[in-house]
Design an enzyme around this catalytic site. Structure first.
Site, PDB file in Angstrom:
ATOM      1  N   HIS A  74     -12.100  -5.173   7.633  1.00 36.91           N
ATOM      2  CA  HIS A  74     -12.862  -4.968   6.401  1.00 36.91           C
ATOM      3  C   HIS A  74     -14.078  -4.058   6.619  1.00 36.91           C
ATOM      4  O   HIS A  74     -14.932  -3.970   5.740  1.00 36.91           O
ATOM      5  CB  HIS A  74     -13.335  -6.312   5.830  1.00 36.91           C
ATOM      6  CG  HIS A  74     -12.254  -7.160   5.255  1.00 36.91           C
ATOM      7  ND1 HIS A  74     -11.315  -7.789   6.033  1.00 36.91           N
ATOM      8  CD2 HIS A  74     -11.941  -7.482   3.972  1.00 36.91           C
ATOM      9  CE1 HIS A  74     -10.480  -8.474   5.255  1.00 36.91           C
ATOM     10  NE2 HIS A  74     -10.836  -8.300   4.011  1.00 36.91           N
TER      11      HIS A  74
ATOM     12  N   GLU B 103       0.822  -1.214   0.000  1.00 35.34           N
ATOM     13  CA  GLU B 103       0.000   0.000   0.000  1.00 35.34           C
ATOM     14  C   GLU B 103       0.855   1.262   0.000  1.00 35.34           C
ATOM     15  O   GLU B 103       0.507   2.267  -0.624  1.00 35.34           O
ATOM     16  CB  GLU B 103      -0.958   0.001   1.187  1.00 35.34           C
ATOM     17  CG  GLU B 103      -2.109  -0.998   1.071  1.00 35.34           C
ATOM     18  CD  GLU B 103      -1.703  -2.443   1.318  1.00 35.34           C
ATOM     19  OE1 GLU B 103      -0.583  -2.679   1.807  1.00 35.34           O
ATOM     20  OE2 GLU B 103      -2.508  -3.346   0.997  1.00 35.34           O
TER      21      GLU B 103
ATOM     22  N   GLN C  90      -7.451  -1.714  -1.126  1.00 33.65           N
ATOM     23  CA  GLN C  90      -8.519  -2.714  -1.239  1.00 33.65           C
ATOM     24  C   GLN C  90      -9.610  -2.592  -0.173  1.00 33.65           C
ATOM     25  O   GLN C  90     -10.790  -2.746  -0.469  1.00 33.65           O
ATOM     26  CB  GLN C  90      -7.921  -4.112  -1.241  1.00 33.65           C
ATOM     27  CG  GLN C  90      -8.819  -5.137  -1.875  1.00 33.65           C
ATOM     28  CD  GLN C  90      -8.052  -6.401  -2.227  1.00 33.65           C
ATOM     29  OE1 GLN C  90      -7.729  -7.193  -1.365  1.00 33.65           O
ATOM     30  NE2 GLN C  90      -7.747  -6.587  -3.492  1.00 33.65           N
TER      31      GLN C  90
ATOM     32  N   TYR D 239      -3.567   1.766   6.428  1.00 39.10           N
ATOM     33  CA  TYR D 239      -2.600   2.300   7.401  1.00 39.10           C
ATOM     34  C   TYR D 239      -1.139   2.097   7.006  1.00 39.10           C
ATOM     35  O   TYR D 239      -0.302   2.939   7.334  1.00 39.10           O
ATOM     36  CB  TYR D 239      -2.889   1.728   8.793  1.00 39.10           C
ATOM     37  CG  TYR D 239      -4.335   1.899   9.193  1.00 39.10           C
ATOM     38  CD1 TYR D 239      -4.918   3.159   9.250  1.00 39.10           C
ATOM     39  CD2 TYR D 239      -5.148   0.802   9.479  1.00 39.10           C
ATOM     40  CE1 TYR D 239      -6.255   3.321   9.573  1.00 39.10           C
ATOM     41  CE2 TYR D 239      -6.485   0.952   9.813  1.00 39.10           C
ATOM     42  CZ  TYR D 239      -7.038   2.213   9.854  1.00 39.10           C
ATOM     43  OH  TYR D 239      -8.355   2.367  10.174  1.00 39.10           O
ATOM     44  N   PRO D 240      -0.783   1.011   6.319  1.00 42.00           N
ATOM     45  CA  PRO D 240       0.620   0.934   5.885  1.00 42.00           C
ATOM     46  C   PRO D 240       1.012   2.081   4.948  1.00 42.00           C
ATOM     47  O   PRO D 240       2.191   2.362   4.779  1.00 42.00           O
ATOM     48  CB  PRO D 240       0.692  -0.423   5.155  1.00 42.00           C
ATOM     49  CG  PRO D 240      -0.426  -1.231   5.731  1.00 42.00           C
ATOM     50  CD  PRO D 240      -1.522  -0.229   6.006  1.00 42.00           C
TER      51      PRO D 240
ATOM     52  N   ASP E  59     -10.648  -0.496   3.796  1.00 43.39           N
ATOM     53  CA  ASP E  59     -10.360   0.497   4.836  1.00 43.39           C
ATOM     54  C   ASP E  59      -9.210   0.114   5.748  1.00 43.39           C
ATOM     55  O   ASP E  59      -8.300   0.885   5.992  1.00 43.39           O
ATOM     56  CB  ASP E  59     -11.623   0.741   5.680  1.00 43.39           C
ATOM     57  CG  ASP E  59     -12.471  -0.511   5.850  1.00 43.39           C
ATOM     58  OD1 ASP E  59     -11.994  -1.482   6.444  1.00 43.39           O
ATOM     59  OD2 ASP E  59     -13.626  -0.502   5.368  1.00 43.39           O
TER      60      ASP E  59
END
Ligand SMILES: Cc1ncc(C[n+]2csc(CCOP(=O)(O)OP(=O)(O)O)c2C)c(N)n1
Ligand SMILES: Cc1ncc(C[n+]2csc(CCOP(=O)(O)OP(=O)(O)O)c2C)c(N)n1
Ligand SMILES: [Mg+2]
Ligand SMILES: [Mg+2]
Lengths: 382, 335, 382, 335
Positions: free
Chosen positions: D140, D71, D93, D99-100, D95
């Protein structure tokens, strides 16, 4: 020799260690030399145990797909086709070793004695973690790709410190190892890299166990890397092996070596098990969108369960009696599981979740829990 | 800068904030062998602010560890260390370098206890020097508290003086839960009295830093001193202003805050990061919910503007100032 | 041969390509074979230009330290000792190529013709970005370690798409390359890994240019990796080279090769220039806390500027006249810089920053700007 | 699921939200050759929700690109692609997997325009399916809007129906600024009328989804439908409730919001993520500042509890519901 060349062009890398042919004959690859003796010396009990884990899990896996179709699960992640890799890995470990899995290590969970219904509690949306990690020395399934890998390294770092100054004998007896599982897709995440750097820097007893099943959902391995992943290890200064992950004895022998190396204080090792995801990514996936049935049927020919069965029959004269017994046992497991899972109640309520956010008190959570209680009472009353 | 101490602290001493943190870390290492510090440059160098000076020499480079340069790795391995029975204290070198670890903090560390149904504790402390006004380059002056306070499972705490530096740090390390410990770096060199007798109050509670009856200034960390200065300056304008020092952002001691504002009827919240969706919004919304009928005027927010933290030559125009705070107080008196 | 063995145990890796000895004689390393001819064929104009860049920058660098001490800068990051590496790299590029630097690429910035005062505007806290990137095809200094490296790869990906279908001749004439700079410390960050995966996957014309100066602030290279970083490349499927980064002609030749490879569409290359940070990390750093003066003085002996001077004298008969001229020129640059920097005013006001947060309108920013105007007027009035 | 369209859309059509997004992406690709889509599984598979179905076939795998699985790499390379003259649309892909990429979004993408003094634009769109109620596994079902809305330099937008799905997506891609486009994934299969005539209003403005005079329900994305259901149910309790559909969280159309609440005097904010330091706090604080004298009662927040998003069997107890919303409305009538 069990080389596979797929429609998308993959082929076992020439460095891959393989011992069994697709039909279970001993037919080592060029690169297997150092491991052939160890692999073929694996006794029939262990091969049979691997077969049992594989067969039991495959039946439960099938049930996972069924139960999801019947609306009993929110999702299922088939391990179909990857059983030998996982069986080889989990049987290389001592109970005191720790496993840090992805969401597809069903054979490893079984190898650890985790009851099926605990695994399924996760997939039916009852819990985020199916089991208590310290009961099985296996971390619950992690969904964020790669995130568990630095955890494994931190754990390995911790035990390396605790084991400092231990004699070789004590290490052999009591030394622990952490196994960090991940897939070919996850290998791209930055966390994998940082984990490998930390592992090398602190000489941690960690085995990076990659199941390269050639697909990350719909993304073929070629998008992640043009060379096999075991080659990454050298760049961090530790050893990496490629193994035919559909060959249980090759995988077992290589994992035995890797685990032993880590246990003795030799630092991290990487093992890339080349396998194939024979099923869909999850029950939500539709592989027909991105791969051909030719590819799938080609890989079906290297089914690790068939290969293991053939090896047991040919080398150790196992007969139908054994396989029938395992099949019956597997069937019974499936029946038991259904009983436990179908229309099973919640294992925990939202109210109980309030008490798990923090170990200590948190006034806001407490206040919300009180409000929630009141609210639930009102709801019941009305 | 920091003196190296050899025994667990007792009595009362005058120390800088940095020395108090150093002492807290040393005392934690001395009293609990599970404590392990890791971070970039915290060993031989003693940290870029010398806050960990002497600790590696005293406790060994096994317990005060120079980490490889990966923030996600630092937090991720701290989680694993906790699983192996350690009490990890991880330093992230500056506020602006915490974001590469965001996933490990927000999606892993904060959620582990809940995910594991309480079967394992994750007593990881993440020390994060934060805040501006130090004349540095980009990414060295940010206040990311809002990103973390929103995250359930994490405690987020800070302090404004040497005494609290010691006790908040000790409490953070003692906490069975993960704590993001925001260290007001511009105060590292500010000296104060530290009383080493175990405090009777909760170190994460909100406390009154100055009494007052006309209105309440709410601040934390580096802005408590600005709030105090504003209250002082306000005397000339005829204001008797209360100042609250908020040490715990999560848990937030909303009871103390609401009770105070109910008494004064007016409140101004002060913080360094952008006000928009900043942590001040939570306090304002909380006061809306818990003190509505006592509010004489809308709660005001004085904070950073909606822009990235500016180059340091411009930071004094960006940061809350005595004048801007008093302006906001004036505003509450137009109601 | 210019092998260095340091108190902390580092030594040029045996694979390192080096051509010049520390005193400027041609004395190639074992691994230099393929590059000796190219390196020694570098004409004296280019070597002289490298020397000029190095010498000019070193003088300005010294001024950076001075100006910081005098309170004119908030910080300065010396490039002392790394000049040859950077000079070799920047002279391997065409103006149309893009450089994505860290915060220490002062020789490269000079090579791009960026006026000193623009570099210094960053270090005196006037701006976050010293120059307009597209004016020099060089991204401003990035402070978050490794963050610029995926940008370089994305840029390379973009130009690879734009150059699809180009003939070799057109590539040679117009093809662009992105150079991603980073240090030994930054190499640990996850972003480096993801950048390398993306670069390999999309065959991007990117040269990863590592200056391994053996220190990341106080952290010795050994903490990041036990093996040289050029070895990482193979794990991603592209080539990596180690070069003696204090040898200008070796670095230039290896960078020429790498840039050419990328320009022709051969995909990414990694070049690890082994050098040494002779100065402090920044003016805020105190190296006496973590390294010995023996180590520092040992490295002083491999000073790249001395080496370049010796080479110019020995091989090309350059005389004092040249070096004196450069010294005078450097001195003049320092004088000019001081004039521009000492007590220089802001280049931009906070008020103007409001208009730069977004390219388009943003009501909140606009409202805050209006309030800020009003506030400033009140302040001025009172 | 999605039909593949061959020409730029015109007229009016009944489409699901997912189809509307597909059409918006296709029209953007067709009308601007600089547009490039990248993300995990967006090519041959057409995305895990089939939202990009057919686009790779139509525009080529060079413009609709299956990205490697990183990501931070996806966002980081999108920044570089923008520098090379592209208009990147990156899909993350789910929510919980954003974060990455946090550092690249918050510390790089959001700040680049300001850092570069406006000399370069970064028209990157990040598409992020978000929200719960879909019966999925951990990570997810999250609503991370508060983490991003606080970030200056980023626009954060969402929508609640097929028509807006089309136009908000088009506007996000057209925006010269980076946009985090939050896609309410539980609505992907919900059908609605899409009018392809260029809208006269600003697609990021807040709009009235239902008129009402007794109070205002404020919601965005997946919770607009809950708010509408609550307003409907409220009729029986004698409430005539207004519903506002907030499409832009940043910029937030606070004028429309404050004007509406000034008229009704009561407001309830509804969102899925934890209320504590959630985006609702900003709206509440904004109403405090801009509508104080018109408020008949404190603004209420109905949202997630302060806990990680729970396992899906428990999510209905966690998410805002009609009853909880009406309870909050009742609460405002106790004042
Ligand atoms: C950080 C992150 N990004 C994206 C996803 C969504 N996702 C779940 S599984 C998967 C593919 C993983 O592929 P691989 O690592 O090869 O493992 P496999 O599923 O083949 O076992 C993706 C993209 C995720 N879970 N986490
Ligand atoms: C993400 C991040 N973490 C930490 C820092 C603080 N920091 C600045 S420079 C530096 C050391 C970098 O070392 P290296 O990459 O070797 O580059 P060098 O300074 O030696 O040129 C550190 C830790 C940072 N700038 N960014
Ligand atoms: Mg895979
Ligand atoms: Mg370095």
């Amino acid at each position: 020799m069990s080389t596979i060349s797929s429609p998308t062009g993959h082929q076992l890398p020439e460095e891959a260690i393989g011992v069994l042919s697709a039909d279970g004959f001993i037919d080592p690859t060029e690169s297997a030399k150092a491991f052939v003796d160890d692999a073929t010396a694996i006794d029939h009990e262990r091969v049979a145990e691997m077969y049992r884990l594989m067969a039991n899990t495959r039946r439960i896996d099938e049930e996972g797909v069924n139960l999801q179709r019947q609306g009993q699960l929110v999702l299922w992640t088939p391990s179909l086709g990857q059983e030998a890799a996982q069986a080889g890995a989990v049987t290389a470990l001592q109970d005191r070793d720790w496993i840090f899995p992805t969401y597809r290590e069903h054979v490893m969970a079984r190898g650890r004695g985790i009851p099926d219904e605990k695994v399924f509690d996760f997939f039916r949306g009852a819990v985020h973690a199916g089991w208590k990690p310290s009961d099985y020395n296996m971390q619950p399934y992690t969904v964020v790709l790669a995130a568990q890998v630095p955890h494994a390294v931190g754990y390995g770092w911790g035990i390396a410190q605790q084991q400092r100054g231990w004699t070789d004998a004590r290490r052999a007896e009591e030394g622990r190892v952490a196994v960090a599982c991940f897939g070919d897709g996850a290998s791209t995440e930055g966390d994998i890299h940082e984990a490998m750097v930390f592992a090398a820097s602190f000489d941690t007893p960690v085995v990076f166990f990659i199941q390269n099943n050639y697909w990350a959902i719909s993304t073929p391995f070629e998008v992640q890397s043009k060379v096999p992943l075991f080659k990454r290890a050298k760049g961090y200064g530790f050893e990496g092996f490629a193994v035919d992950g559909n060959d249980p004895i090759a995988t077992a022998a290589v994992m035995d070596h890797a685990v032993d190396h880590a246990r003795r204080g030799g630092g991290p090792v990487l093992v890339e098990a080349h396998t194939y995801r024979m099923g869909a990514h999850t029950t939500a996936d539709d592989p027909t969108k991105y791969r051909t049935s030719e590819e799938e049927s080609q890989y079906a020919q290297s089914d690790p369960m068939v290969r293991t069965e053939q090896y047991l029959r040919r080398r150790f004269d196992y007969t139908d009696a054994f396989f029938d017994e395992i099949a019956a046992e597997s069937e019974q497991l499936a029946v038991n599981l259904r009983e436990k899972i179908v229309d099973a109640p919640d294992t925990i309520s939202l109210r109980e979740k309030f008490d798990l956010v923090y170990a200590e008190e948190h006034p806001l959570v407490d206040a919300q829990a009180v409000a929630f209680d009141r609210w639930m009472e009102d709801e019941d009353a009305s | 800068m920091t003196t190296v101490f050899d025994e667990v602290a007792t009595g009362t001493k005058k120390l800088t904030v940095g020395q108090a943190v150093n002492r807290a870390l040393g005392d934690a290492l001395a009293t609990d062998e599970r404590v392990l510090l890791q971070g970039e440059d915290i060993g031989a160098l003693g940290g870029v602010y010398r806050v960990t000076e002497g600790l590696a020499a005293r406790f060994g480079s096994d317990r005060v560890v120079d980490a490889p340069l990966g923030e996600s790795g630092i937090v991720g391995t701290s989680i694993g260390l906790a699983q192996a029975g350690f009490v990890p204290v991880a330093e992230i070198q500056f506020d602006g370098f915490v974001y590469p670890a965001f996933d490990q903090i927000v999606s892993q560390l904060a959620k582990m206890h809940s995910r594991f149904q309480g079967s394992q504790q994750f007593p990881v402390t993440i020390r994060l020097p934060y805040g501006g006004g130090i004349g540095s380059v980009e990414h060295h002056s940010e206040s990311p508290e809002a990103y973390f306070a929103h995250t359930a499972g994490l405690k987020v705490v800070t302090y404004s003086n040497a005494h609290d530096a010691y006790w908040v740090t000790r409490a953070a390390i003692d906490s069975a839960d993960p704590v993001l410990l925001l260290e007001p770096k511009k105060h590292y060199f500010v000296r104060g009295e530290v009383d080493f007798d175990v405090p009777t109050d909760n170190p994460f509670a909100t406390v009154e830093a100055r009494p007052g009856t006309d209105g309440t200034l709410l601040a934390w960390g580096p802005q408590v001193s600005t709030a105090l200065a504003a209250a002082e300056a306000g005397v000339e304008d005829g204001y008797d202003l209360q100042v609250l020092d908020i040490r715990g952002l999560s848990p937030l001691d909303m009871t103390t805050i609401a009770d105070a504002v109910k008494t004064t009827g007016r409140a101004v919240i002060i913080h360094e990061s952008s006000t928009f969706a900043g942590f001040g919004a939570e306090i304002s919304a909380g006061l809306m919910e818990q003190a509505f009928l006592s509010l004489e005027a809308p709660v005001q927010r004085v904070g950073g503007y909606h822009m990235p933290y500016p180059p340091s030559r411009l930071e004094q125009d960006y940061l809350p100032s005595v004048d801007r705070i008093l302006d906001a107080v004036d505003e509450t008196f137009t109601y």
